[in-house]
Design an enzyme around this catalytic site. Structure first.
Site, PDB file in Angstrom:
ATOM      1  N   TYR A 113      33.824  47.604  68.217  1.00 17.42           N
ATOM      2  CA  TYR A 113      35.018  47.108  67.518  1.00 17.42           C
ATOM      3  C   TYR A 113      34.647  45.809  66.825  1.00 17.42           C
ATOM      4  O   TYR A 113      33.533  45.665  66.327  1.00 17.42           O
ATOM      5  CB  TYR A 113      36.176  46.984  68.524  1.00 17.42           C
ATOM      6  CG  TYR A 113      37.538  46.879  67.873  1.00 17.42           C
ATOM      7  CD1 TYR A 113      37.933  47.794  66.895  1.00 17.42           C
ATOM      8  CD2 TYR A 113      38.412  45.874  68.232  1.00 17.42           C
ATOM      9  CE1 TYR A 113      39.170  47.701  66.298  1.00 17.42           C
ATOM     10  CE2 TYR A 113      39.664  45.764  67.641  1.00 17.42           C
ATOM     11  CZ  TYR A 113      40.037  46.682  66.658  1.00 17.42           C
ATOM     12  OH  TYR A 113      41.266  46.580  66.067  1.00 17.42           O
ATOM     13  N   LYS A 168      43.350  76.647  70.302  1.00 14.33           N
ATOM     14  CA  LYS A 168      42.314  76.838  69.291  1.00 14.33           C
ATOM     15  C   LYS A 168      41.312  75.694  69.336  1.00 14.33           C
ATOM     16  O   LYS A 168      40.093  75.902  69.284  1.00 14.33           O
ATOM     17  CB  LYS A 168      42.986  76.907  67.920  1.00 14.33           C
ATOM     18  CG  LYS A 168      42.130  77.483  66.826  1.00 14.33           C
ATOM     19  CD  LYS A 168      42.177  78.992  66.859  1.00 14.33           C
ATOM     20  CE  LYS A 168      41.371  79.577  65.735  1.00 14.33           C
ATOM     21  NZ  LYS A 168      42.136  80.463  64.876  1.00 14.33           N
TER      22      LYS A 168
END
Length: 467
Positions: A113, A168
């Site tokens: 970060y 899925k």
């Protein structure tokens, strides 16, 4: 057709007398009611009573209620709780996000970060292609649906489609290590769907369109393919076509016929039927008759949508104009992507010798597979409780693995045919028989073989940088 299925699996917690025959009586009651016992677990035991979890498969919700009642009717038995094991699997969803890097200290944080991440952002700002190398885009796809054509349930909306899209995404990860995320849109406007997918595309390396009703799905896919620089694949069209072709390649070997010689009747002229016809023709099929609700699609008839116009212009060389049942007389192959119970045994009997029947409507096929098997040489369905399950999971994970690896945005018929041939090749000549024309969805090599086939023929395929 009423075989117990894991899709309707229950765990029923019952309190019963502590006798030597308690568990056997519970199992007998479930069996007498038509259920299939999968487990009996004693969870509490005392001098007078035992508490037993009875797990069993049923055929549907009404059958589950019958089994509940059968146990409750046993003398001395009380049903405490009924748990639907399918719903339990879905509690809290089926997906989560885990970081690929450890954040153990300030040094790790400063690289993942701020401030270190700013340098990576600047690199991508200078060269957008670096997003494929330095972000999740490299291995992530969006599974996009508007909920308008979900499984066999119809237009049930985006929230109700989410469990399917989650599933899925789980399959993508399980079978091809592709990171996928469900994107269920609260709009069924073609232009809005196109705009939303284009707006979110920077995050993703590809888009899998799913359960979007025809004919809108054709326009959405065409436009997104033209306007995005990442692959767009409509699984209900092309995934279905790939696995159908794979199964047909091997079924034709079984019956010793050639694709260019057979008459193929396709029932269903929506997204799946249209794509199947196109891919069969790309593989050499010359005599296809496609049938909708009103019979055969033929030249000389006016159609209001472009995909039926295309079918009329490119199929049915003899200009046949009769019903589906009439079209089947003397046909070598039936491919159904339509609705349940539209054929009787007599219609299969009217087909040519050594016929092939693919009845793929889900959950109930176009014809009873047992009845079809009395006359056809090869029978396949979309169901897992019959031999020869034609299931899209054999195609889409490997297809996207290949597309991401090749870093291509193009999807060609050559790639789709190659994927089908890779699936068919997973069944060796020594294994091939009328009850085994297509590999198991759990064959660990299918996705890798499909991916390799895609990469081998992908236009302008490139090798991803190592770092």
């Amino acid at each position: 057709m009423g075989a117990p299925s894991p899709g309707y699996s229950l765990t029923i917690r019952v309190e019963a007398p502590a006798t030597i025959t308690a568990t056997s009586e519970l199992a007998a009651a479930v069996g007498a009611a038509g259920g299939s016992v999968t487990a009996l677990d004693v969870v509490e035991s005392g001098h007078e009573n035992v508490v037993v979890d009875v797990s069993c498969n049923t055929t549907d919700t009404s059958h589950a209620e019958q089994i509940h009642g059968a146990l409750d009717d046993l003398e001395g038995v009380t049903v405490r709780k009924v748990s639907d094991r399918t719903f339990l699997m879905h509690l809290g969803g089926k997906l989560e996000i885990n970081p690929k890097v450890a954040l153990r200290n300030r040094d790790d944080l400063s690289r993942a970060y701020t401030p270190g991440v700013a340098r990576v952002c600047q690199a991508i700002a200078a060269n957008k292609d670096d997003a494929r190398r330095l972000t999740v885009k490299r291995n992530t796809i969006a599974v996009v649906s508007d909920g308008s054509a979900v499984l066999g349930l119809g237009n049930i909306g985006p929230e109700a489609s989410l469990p399917v899209m989650e599933g899925k995404a789980a399959l993508f990860k399980q079978f091809a290590d592709v990171d996928a995320w469900p994107v269920c849109l609260d709009t069924q406007d073609t232009e809005e769907i196109i705009a939303v997918v284009k707006a979110i595309a920077p995050v993703y390396g590809g888009v899998n369109l799913e359960d979007i009703a025809a004919p809108r799905c054709f326009e959405i896919e065409r436009r997104l393919r033209d306007e995005l620089d990442i692959p767009v694949f409509h699984d209900d069209q092309h995934g279905t076509a790939i696995v159908t072709l794979a199964a047909l390649v091997n079924a034709l070997k079984v019956v010793e016929k050639k694709i260019e010689d057979v008459k193929i009747v396709v029932s269903g002229v929506g997204a799946a039927g249209h794509a199947i016809i196109g891919l069969l023709q790309a593989s050499g099929a010359t005599n296809i008759v496609a049938c909708g609700r009103n019979g055969a699609i033929a030249r000389g008839t006016e159609y209001t949508d472009a995909h039926r116009v295309w079918i009329a212009e490119n199929t049915n060389p003899d200009g046949f104009t009769g019903s589906l049942h009439e079209a089947l007389v003397g046909a070598d192959v039936f491919i159904g992507v339509s609705g349940p119970d539209i054929l009787g045994e007599e219609h299969v009997a009217s087909m040519a010798e050594k016929s092939i029947v693919f009845a793929m409507a889900n959950p109930d096929p176009e014809v009873d597979p047992v009845a079809a098997g009395r006359h056809a040489a090869v029978v396949a369905t979309g169901r897992s409780d019959f031999p020869n399950q034609i299931n899209n999971v054999l195609a889409f994970p490997g297809v996207f693995r290949g597309l991401l690896d090749a870093q291509t945005s193009d999807i060609t018929d050559e790639m789709l045919v190659a994927a089908a041939e890779a699936i068919a090749s997973r069944v060796s000549d020594a294994e091939l028989n009328p009850g085994f024309i297509i590999p198991s969805v759990f064959d660990p090599k299918v996705a890798a073989d499909v991916a390799a086939a895609i990469v081998a023929v992908a236009p302008a395929a490139v090798t991803a940088p190592a770092n």
